[in-house]
Design an enzyme around this catalytic site. Structure first.
Site, PDB file in Angstrom:
ATOM      1  N   GLU A 137       0.844  -1.208   0.000  1.00 14.99           N
ATOM      2  CA  GLU A 137       0.000   0.000   0.000  1.00 14.99           C
ATOM      3  C   GLU A 137       0.876   1.254   0.000  1.00 14.99           C
ATOM      4  O   GLU A 137       0.539   2.261  -0.635  1.00 14.99           O
ATOM      5  CB  GLU A 137      -0.933  -0.014   1.213  1.00 14.99           C
ATOM      6  CG  GLU A 137      -1.948  -1.143   1.202  1.00 14.99           C
ATOM      7  CD  GLU A 137      -2.834  -1.118  -0.041  1.00 14.99           C
ATOM      8  OE1 GLU A 137      -3.296  -0.034  -0.425  1.00 14.99           O
ATOM      9  OE2 GLU A 137      -3.051  -2.193  -0.629  1.00 14.99           O
ATOM     10  N   TRP A 182     -15.752  11.834 -12.787  1.00 11.90           N
ATOM     11  CA  TRP A 182     -14.897  11.513 -11.642  1.00 11.90           C
ATOM     12  C   TRP A 182     -14.257  12.746 -11.042  1.00 11.90           C
ATOM     13  O   TRP A 182     -13.938  12.787  -9.845  1.00 11.90           O
ATOM     14  CB  TRP A 182     -13.816  10.505 -12.045  1.00 11.90           C
ATOM     15  CG  TRP A 182     -12.833  10.977 -13.085  1.00 11.90           C
ATOM     16  CD1 TRP A 182     -12.914  10.803 -14.439  1.00 11.90           C
ATOM     17  CD2 TRP A 182     -11.620  11.708 -12.859  1.00 11.90           C
ATOM     18  NE1 TRP A 182     -11.839  11.376 -15.070  1.00 11.90           N
ATOM     19  CE2 TRP A 182     -11.019  11.934 -14.127  1.00 11.90           C
ATOM     20  CE3 TRP A 182     -10.972  12.172 -11.723  1.00 11.90           C
ATOM     21  CZ2 TRP A 182      -9.816  12.619 -14.270  1.00 11.90           C
ATOM     22  CZ3 TRP A 182      -9.767  12.853 -11.868  1.00 11.90           C
ATOM     23  CH2 TRP A 182      -9.198  13.081 -13.127  1.00 11.90           C
ATOM     24  N   TRP A 242     -20.556  11.888 -19.696  1.00  9.27           N
ATOM     25  CA  TRP A 242     -20.914  12.155 -18.303  1.00  9.27           C
ATOM     26  C   TRP A 242     -22.225  12.932 -18.233  1.00  9.27           C
ATOM     27  O   TRP A 242     -22.542  13.711 -19.126  1.00  9.27           O
ATOM     28  CB  TRP A 242     -19.814  12.949 -17.608  1.00  9.27           C
ATOM     29  CG  TRP A 242     -18.469  12.291 -17.570  1.00  9.27           C
ATOM     30  CD1 TRP A 242     -17.342  12.705 -18.213  1.00  9.27           C
ATOM     31  CD2 TRP A 242     -18.099  11.111 -16.850  1.00  9.27           C
ATOM     32  NE1 TRP A 242     -16.292  11.859 -17.948  1.00  9.27           N
ATOM     33  CE2 TRP A 242     -16.723  10.867 -17.112  1.00  9.27           C
ATOM     34  CE3 TRP A 242     -18.785  10.226 -16.019  1.00  9.27           C
ATOM     35  CZ2 TRP A 242     -16.035   9.783 -16.564  1.00  9.27           C
ATOM     36  CZ3 TRP A 242     -18.090   9.146 -15.476  1.00  9.27           C
ATOM     37  CH2 TRP A 242     -16.744   8.942 -15.747  1.00  9.27           C
ATOM     38  N   TRP A 261       1.651   1.748  -3.486  1.00  8.45           N
ATOM     39  CA  TRP A 261       0.640   2.468  -4.274  1.00  8.45           C
ATOM     40  C   TRP A 261       0.808   3.975  -4.121  1.00  8.45           C
ATOM     41  O   TRP A 261       0.607   4.725  -5.077  1.00  8.45           O
ATOM     42  CB  TRP A 261      -0.767   2.040  -3.838  1.00  8.45           C
ATOM     43  CG  TRP A 261      -1.276   0.861  -4.602  1.00  8.45           C
ATOM     44  CD1 TRP A 261      -1.362  -0.432  -4.168  1.00  8.45           C
ATOM     45  CD2 TRP A 261      -1.752   0.852  -5.956  1.00  8.45           C
ATOM     46  NE1 TRP A 261      -1.857  -1.225  -5.162  1.00  8.45           N
ATOM     47  CE2 TRP A 261      -2.115  -0.480  -6.264  1.00  8.45           C
ATOM     48  CE3 TRP A 261      -1.908   1.846  -6.922  1.00  8.45           C
ATOM     49  CZ2 TRP A 261      -2.628  -0.846  -7.513  1.00  8.45           C
ATOM     50  CZ3 TRP A 261      -2.423   1.479  -8.169  1.00  8.45           C
ATOM     51  CH2 TRP A 261      -2.777   0.149  -8.455  1.00  8.45           C
ATOM     52  N   ASN A 291     -10.693   2.841   3.079  1.00  7.57           N
ATOM     53  CA  ASN A 291     -10.300   2.739   1.673  1.00  7.57           C
ATOM     54  C   ASN A 291     -11.262   1.882   0.853  1.00  7.57           C
ATOM     55  O   ASN A 291     -11.565   2.207  -0.298  1.00  7.57           O
ATOM     56  CB  ASN A 291      -8.882   2.174   1.556  1.00  7.57           C
ATOM     57  CG  ASN A 291      -8.368   2.244   0.138  1.00  7.57           C
ATOM     58  OD1 ASN A 291      -8.270   3.317  -0.440  1.00  7.57           O
ATOM     59  ND2 ASN A 291      -8.059   1.105  -0.456  1.00  7.57           N
ATOM     60  N   TRP A 333      -9.190   7.991  -8.044  1.00  9.80           N
ATOM     61  CA  TRP A 333     -10.423   8.266  -8.785  1.00  9.80           C
ATOM     62  C   TRP A 333     -10.318   7.804 -10.231  1.00  9.80           C
ATOM     63  O   TRP A 333     -11.273   7.224 -10.776  1.00  9.80           O
ATOM     64  CB  TRP A 333     -10.758   9.753  -8.704  1.00  9.80           C
ATOM     65  CG  TRP A 333     -11.521  10.074  -7.461  1.00  9.80           C
ATOM     66  CD1 TRP A 333     -11.030  10.520  -6.273  1.00  9.80           C
ATOM     67  CD2 TRP A 333     -12.931   9.936  -7.280  1.00  9.80           C
ATOM     68  NE1 TRP A 333     -12.046  10.655  -5.361  1.00  9.80           N
ATOM     69  CE2 TRP A 333     -13.223  10.309  -5.946  1.00  9.80           C
ATOM     70  CE3 TRP A 333     -13.976   9.522  -8.108  1.00  9.80           C
ATOM     71  CZ2 TRP A 333     -14.516  10.293  -5.439  1.00  9.80           C
ATOM     72  CZ3 TRP A 333     -15.270   9.497  -7.594  1.00  9.80           C
ATOM     73  CH2 TRP A 333     -15.534   9.877  -6.275  1.00  9.80           C
TER      74      TRP A 333
END
Length: 480
Positions: free
Chosen positions: A279, A363, A310, A282, A345, A386
């Protein structure tokens, strides 16, 4: 002849230990002027959101206390860093200015302006690598691009071995007397009318000492079950280090080395610690993406999404922001975020998927809301996450992966305690019904004190139809 002082410019590393610039300044054998500059002037530097501004104020107070404990002082200024540091260097007759590099294009532009301004005065400037485990220059492909897929990226980072050892905090930082400073309150970082930060104050203790304590608690206790429990929002199973890392109250190097040591000391924790380090990987991956793409928060990494249809749906966006979508796990997450400045998360992925796929809302609207409400609103992690959920980012989830909020709630909050905490109007529903109250019989709803559409909203969209609509929208990209 008196020794000319050195200025240590604090940027996004609000700590004393493992701070290369502070370490160099303390080793110079000169008085040290420690300064933080609130930069609200530089173009392209993204202004902090409300929750992050609150955190910054508390972190600065903590840093002030840490500096005073070793004899130093924190000077607070506001403005364009090149102007502020040029003036401060002249005021104090400084010989040099040291700072930690921030590997982001806008901040590098700011640093270059500072360097130029100081050079015009004949003042030395030095920057030090800090916020990454690996120098981005070492991870370029032949075409000059950085990493785009996480797994090979992380394998490569692991193969490079341990990052440099952490540096100790200075034992003494003799200050320069009489340097003018703003107070934290003068920076106007905290909300007043209204003061909406009560939940943040109740939930968080910013600062370097708190960060170190959180890390120690996690590695000594929580890490043992982290791999199995990290997706459970109903359990206290994560490190809660994200905002501390965001503001540099602890460095990724410190986390890495402490985690490696803990894994060797507690073999039973090794599996959880390895997952935890991935993590951290990431975070590193997202920062490397941002290094390549300064427009990460505004532009699709996959250009094919530039034509995505969208929907502009202001009422639906507002319902999502307020936690009034009618889907309990979504509403619990959004209410947790508003109250405490954080969200688990797993739930972040669920609420993000709901916005971009169930509601077909861009987004970027969700990214901006998180930027304003998260205490750990990171310029890399936030947009990268996102874009991953939306399917337009690096190593992104496939667009057809549309999280079912009912199934997600039942799987990761099986007893419903997370929903009961943040959506108390559903608290009396039994676990089999709490994630889909519309499936309860009228008598069951009445006995739980629930009137759908009044005490708790009915779902604003049907999951099956929303999924079909999302896939149809994505199909238009393939046709074009």
């Amino acid at each position: 002849m008196p020794v000319r002082p050195v200025i240590a410019w604090f940027r996004e590393s609000l700590r004393l230990s493992d701070h290369p610039a502070v370490h160099a300044a303390a080793s110079a054998g000169a008085p040290v002027v420690c300064v933080f500059v609130l930069d609200d002037r530089s173009p392209n530097v993204r202004p902090l959101g409300g929750a992050s501004r609150w955190w910054l104020a508390q972190s600065l107070r903590s840093l002030q206390a840490s500096l005073r404990a070793v004899g130093g002082e924190l000077v607070l200024r506001r403005g364009a860093p090149a102007d502020v540091l040029r003036a401060l260097a002249s005021e104090t007759n400084a010989a040099a200015v040291f700072w930690n590099d921030v590997a982001q294009a806008p901040q590098r532009t700011v640093a270059a302006e500072v360097e130029e301004a100081l050079a015009a005065l004949g003042i030395e400037s030095r920057s030090f690598p800090d916020d990454l485990l690996v120098d981005p220059a070492t991870l370029r492909a032949k075409d000059g691009r950085g990493p785009r897929v996480f797994t090979p990226f992380w394998k490569r980072v692991l193969a490079m071995g341990d990052p440099p050892a952490s540096l100790p905090a200075p034992r003494s930082l003799p200050p320069v007397a009489g340097v003018a400073s703003l107070a934290v309150e003068d920076l106007q970082l905290e909300p007043t009318r209204p003061d909406w930060a009560g939940g943040l104050r109740a939930r968080w203790q910013p600062g370097e000492a708190a960060a170190q304590q959180r890390l120690a608690t996690f590695l000594g206790q929580t890490a043992k079950t982290y791999a199995a429990d990290r997706d459970r929002p109903d359990l206290d199973a994560t490190s809660h280090l994200a905002p501390h890392l965001r503001f540099g109250e602890i460095s990724p190097r410190q986390v890495w080395h402490a985690a490696r040591f803990a894994a060797s000391e507690h073999p039973a924790h090794a599996v959880g610690i390895d997952k935890f380090l991935s993590e951290l990987g990431w975070r590193e991956f997202s920062r490397q993406l941002l290094y390549d793409r300064p427009d990460l928060a505004t532009c699709n990494l996959q250009a094919s999404f530039d034509d995505f249809p969208w929907r502009g749906d202001a009422p639906a966006l507002a319902a999502w922001q307020r936690g009034e979508t009618g889907y309990p796990i979504v509403d619990a997450g959004m209410r947790q975020l508003w109250h405490s400045g954080t969200m688990h998360n797993r739930v972040r992925m669920v609420v993000a998927s709901f916005l971009v796929k169930h509601l077909l809302i861009d987004w970027r609207a969700g990214e901006q809301w998180f930027w304003d409400t998260l205490v750990d609103a990171d310029p890399a992690n936030n947009p990268a996450g996102w874009q991953w959920v939306a399917g337009c980012g690096a190593d992104a989830a496939p667009y057809f992966r549309v999280f079912n909020p009912v199934l997600q709630g039942e799987k990761f909050d099986p007893g419903g305690s997370y929903v009961r905490r943040w959506v108390p109007e559903l608290a009396k529903l039994p676990a089999p019904l709490i994630h889909q109250p519309w499936g309860a019989a009228p008598l069951e709803l009445a006995s739980a004190g629930i009137a759908l559409g009044r005490t708790f909203p009915a779902p604003i969209v049907d999951h099956k139809r929303a999924r079909e609509r999302a896939l149809a929208a994505h199909a238009t990209l393939r046709r074009s």
